[in-house]
Design a protein around this motif. Structure first.
Motif, PDB file in Angstrom:
ATOM      1  N   ARG A  58       4.951   4.025   0.142  1.00  0.00           N
ATOM      2  CA  ARG A  58       6.261   4.653  -0.021  1.00  0.00           C
ATOM      3  C   ARG A  58       7.254   3.741  -0.728  1.00  0.00           C
ATOM      4  O   ARG A  58       8.237   4.216  -1.293  1.00  0.00           O
ATOM      5  CB  ARG A  58       6.817   5.110   1.337  1.00  0.00           C
ATOM      6  CG  ARG A  58       7.009   4.049   2.349  1.00  0.00           C
ATOM      7  CD  ARG A  58       7.094   4.586   3.784  1.00  0.00           C
ATOM      8  NE  ARG A  58       7.971   5.721   3.921  1.00  0.00           N
ATOM      9  CZ  ARG A  58       9.283   5.623   4.143  1.00  0.00           C
ATOM     10  NH1 ARG A  58       9.833   4.418   4.186  1.00  0.00           N
ATOM     11  NH2 ARG A  58      10.012   6.696   4.302  1.00  0.00           N
ATOM     12  N   ARG A  59       6.996   2.428  -0.726  1.00  0.00           N
ATOM     13  CA  ARG A  59       7.899   1.488  -1.399  1.00  0.00           C
ATOM     14  C   ARG A  59       7.352   1.023  -2.755  1.00  0.00           C
ATOM     15  O   ARG A  59       7.921   0.147  -3.380  1.00  0.00           O
ATOM     16  CB  ARG A  59       8.176   0.289  -0.494  1.00  0.00           C
ATOM     17  CG  ARG A  59       8.970   0.673   0.751  1.00  0.00           C
ATOM     18  CD  ARG A  59       9.344  -0.533   1.594  1.00  0.00           C
ATOM     19  NE  ARG A  59      10.239  -0.173   2.679  1.00  0.00           N
ATOM     20  CZ  ARG A  59       9.856   0.282   3.862  1.00  0.00           C
ATOM     21  NH1 ARG A  59       8.561   0.413   4.129  1.00  0.00           N
ATOM     22  NH2 ARG A  59      10.736   0.592   4.795  1.00  0.00           N
ATOM     23  N   ARG A  60       6.255   1.629  -3.164  1.00  0.00           N
ATOM     24  CA  ARG A  60       5.683   1.365  -4.499  1.00  0.00           C
ATOM     25  C   ARG A  60       5.407  -0.123  -4.716  1.00  0.00           C
ATOM     26  O   ARG A  60       5.768  -0.715  -5.721  1.00  0.00           O
ATOM     27  CB  ARG A  60       6.609   1.838  -5.605  1.00  0.00           C
ATOM     28  CG  ARG A  60       6.627   3.304  -5.976  1.00  0.00           C
ATOM     29  CD  ARG A  60       6.679   4.274  -4.854  1.00  0.00           C
ATOM     30  NE  ARG A  60       6.949   5.638  -5.342  1.00  0.00           N
ATOM     31  CZ  ARG A  60       7.206   6.665  -4.565  1.00  0.00           C
ATOM     32  NH1 ARG A  60       7.233   6.508  -3.249  1.00  0.00           N
ATOM     33  NH2 ARG A  60       7.431   7.859  -5.068  1.00  0.00           N
TER      34      ARG A  60
ATOM     35  N   SER B  47       1.634   0.107   6.595  1.00  0.00           N
ATOM     36  CA  SER B  47       1.613  -1.334   6.820  1.00  0.00           C
ATOM     37  C   SER B  47       0.236  -1.922   6.511  1.00  0.00           C
ATOM     38  O   SER B  47      -0.765  -1.541   7.136  1.00  0.00           O
ATOM     39  CB  SER B  47       1.984  -1.658   8.274  1.00  0.00           C
ATOM     40  OG  SER B  47       1.783  -3.034   8.546  1.00  0.00           O
ATOM     41  N   ILE B  48       0.224  -2.847   5.571  1.00  0.00           N
ATOM     42  CA  ILE B  48      -1.026  -3.544   5.269  1.00  0.00           C
ATOM     43  C   ILE B  48      -1.402  -4.459   6.430  1.00  0.00           C
ATOM     44  O   ILE B  48      -2.563  -4.526   6.842  1.00  0.00           O
ATOM     45  CB  ILE B  48      -0.885  -4.335   3.964  1.00  0.00           C
ATOM     46  CG1 ILE B  48      -0.708  -3.366   2.776  1.00  0.00           C
ATOM     47  CG2 ILE B  48      -2.104  -5.247   3.741  1.00  0.00           C
ATOM     48  CD1 ILE B  48      -0.375  -4.032   1.469  1.00  0.00           C
TER      49      ILE B  48
ATOM     50  N   THR C  76       3.575   9.777  -1.802  1.00  0.00           N
ATOM     51  CA  THR C  76       4.326  10.778  -1.030  1.00  0.00           C
ATOM     52  C   THR C  76       3.342  11.493  -0.116  1.00  0.00           C
ATOM     53  O   THR C  76       2.166  11.662  -0.454  1.00  0.00           O
ATOM     54  CB  THR C  76       5.021  11.809  -1.941  1.00  0.00           C
ATOM     55  OG1 THR C  76       4.043  12.466  -2.749  1.00  0.00           O
ATOM     56  CG2 THR C  76       6.067  11.143  -2.836  1.00  0.00           C
ATOM     57  N   LEU C  77       3.830  11.937   1.037  1.00  0.00           N
ATOM     58  CA  LEU C  77       2.934  12.592   2.005  1.00  0.00           C
ATOM     59  C   LEU C  77       2.342  13.882   1.479  1.00  0.00           C
ATOM     60  O   LEU C  77       1.232  14.264   1.874  1.00  0.00           O
ATOM     61  CB  LEU C  77       3.679  12.872   3.312  1.00  0.00           C
ATOM     62  CG  LEU C  77       3.754  11.777   4.362  1.00  0.00           C
ATOM     63  CD1 LEU C  77       4.432  12.312   5.611  1.00  0.00           C
ATOM     64  CD2 LEU C  77       2.384  11.201   4.689  1.00  0.00           C
ATOM     65  N   ASP C  78       3.062  14.565   0.601  1.00  0.00           N
ATOM     66  CA  ASP C  78       2.540  15.854   0.133  1.00  0.00           C
ATOM     67  C   ASP C  78       1.322  15.711  -0.771  1.00  0.00           C
ATOM     68  O   ASP C  78       0.670  16.697  -1.101  1.00  0.00           O
ATOM     69  CB  ASP C  78       3.627  16.682  -0.555  1.00  0.00           C
ATOM     70  CG  ASP C  78       4.188  16.033  -1.808  1.00  0.00           C
ATOM     71  OD1 ASP C  78       3.816  14.891  -2.123  1.00  0.00           O
ATOM     72  OD2 ASP C  78       5.019  16.683  -2.477  1.00  0.00           O
TER      73      ASP C  78
END
Length: 233
Positions: free
Chosen positions: A206-208, A186-187, A222-224
């Motif tokens: 995550r929503r690009r 969240s910005i 992505t978290l990885d």
């Protein structure tokens, strides 16, 4: 870049470590399966889809009527739309909340990422969420053992982006601000909160979305990506 600098990695919870929308959808599906004893997957999916579509209409009322009442209204609207000959239980809102507290859908890269990071840094959660419910959700994931401390806004009466919620964690755990980084989606809440309290921020995009207007220290999709970005991969 300060990729090997961090000793403390602080996470948001919803839509960072877990998929909030999927968690909400699964909670609604479980509610209708339990209350209406429905077994047909297509019917259950339709009811959960309808809940997800209608709930944003009622959610802005949460401060006026309370969260349980919001969900009661949403469920009543689902019944009116898809189950017009049936009447929802009068405690549907609370029963949905009970389902929501037990139903969490982890980000697919969450557990591996936390396992990698935990060998190199102390991990924390600072999350906006409902009192008691959010703590139940976090503990139901099975990942709480990775975290040295977890702070939920509903439990302390202060929410992101207010710097006080970050300061509470930092002071309680003797965190060095210049060696801490916060990971969030969240910005408005996470990025602004980090700016307010003086710690680095990594945007989990995550929503690009287009982030060209912001000066993030780090950004991942992505978290990885996180362990190698922080120099721990």
């Amino acid at each position: 870049m300060r990729s090997t600098h961090y000793k403390y990695v602080i996470f948001d919870f919803d839509d960072t470590l877990v998929d909030f929308d999927q968690s909400e959808w699964l909670s609604a599906r479980r509610f209708f399966q339990t209350v209406e004893a429905v077994d047909d997957p297509s019917v259950l999916n339709g009811l959960a889809d309808c809940f997800a579509k209608l709930n944003p209409t009622h959610w802005p009322l949460r401060h006026e009527i309370g969260v349980s009442a919001v969900f009661q209204k949403t469920i009543e609207a689902v019944y009116a739309t898809l189950l017009p000959t049936q009447t929802p239980p009068s405690d549907s809102g609370q029963r949905y909340l009970d389902s929501f507290a037990r139903t969490v859908h982890l980000d697919p890269d969450c557990e591996n990422t936390l396992a990698l990071l935990s060998g190199h840094a102390r991990l924390f959660i600072v999350s906006n969420g409902l009192k008691s419910i959010q703590a139940q959700r976090i503990h139901s994931t099975g990942i709480s053992n990775y975290f040295a401390d977890i702070i939920v806004s509903g439990d302390i009466g202060v929410a992101k982006p207010d710097r006080q919620i970050f300061d509470r964690l930092i002071q309680a755990n003797h965190i060095e601000r210049d060696r801490a980084i916060y990971i969030g989606d969240s910005i408005r809440d996470d990025y602004a909160g980090c700016c307010n309290c003086g710690i680095d921020f990594c945007f989990y995009n995550r929503r690009r979305v287009d982030t060209s207007a912001y000066d993030f220290v780090h950004e991942i999709q992505t978290l990885d990506e996180l362990p190698s970005l922080l120099g721990f991969g």
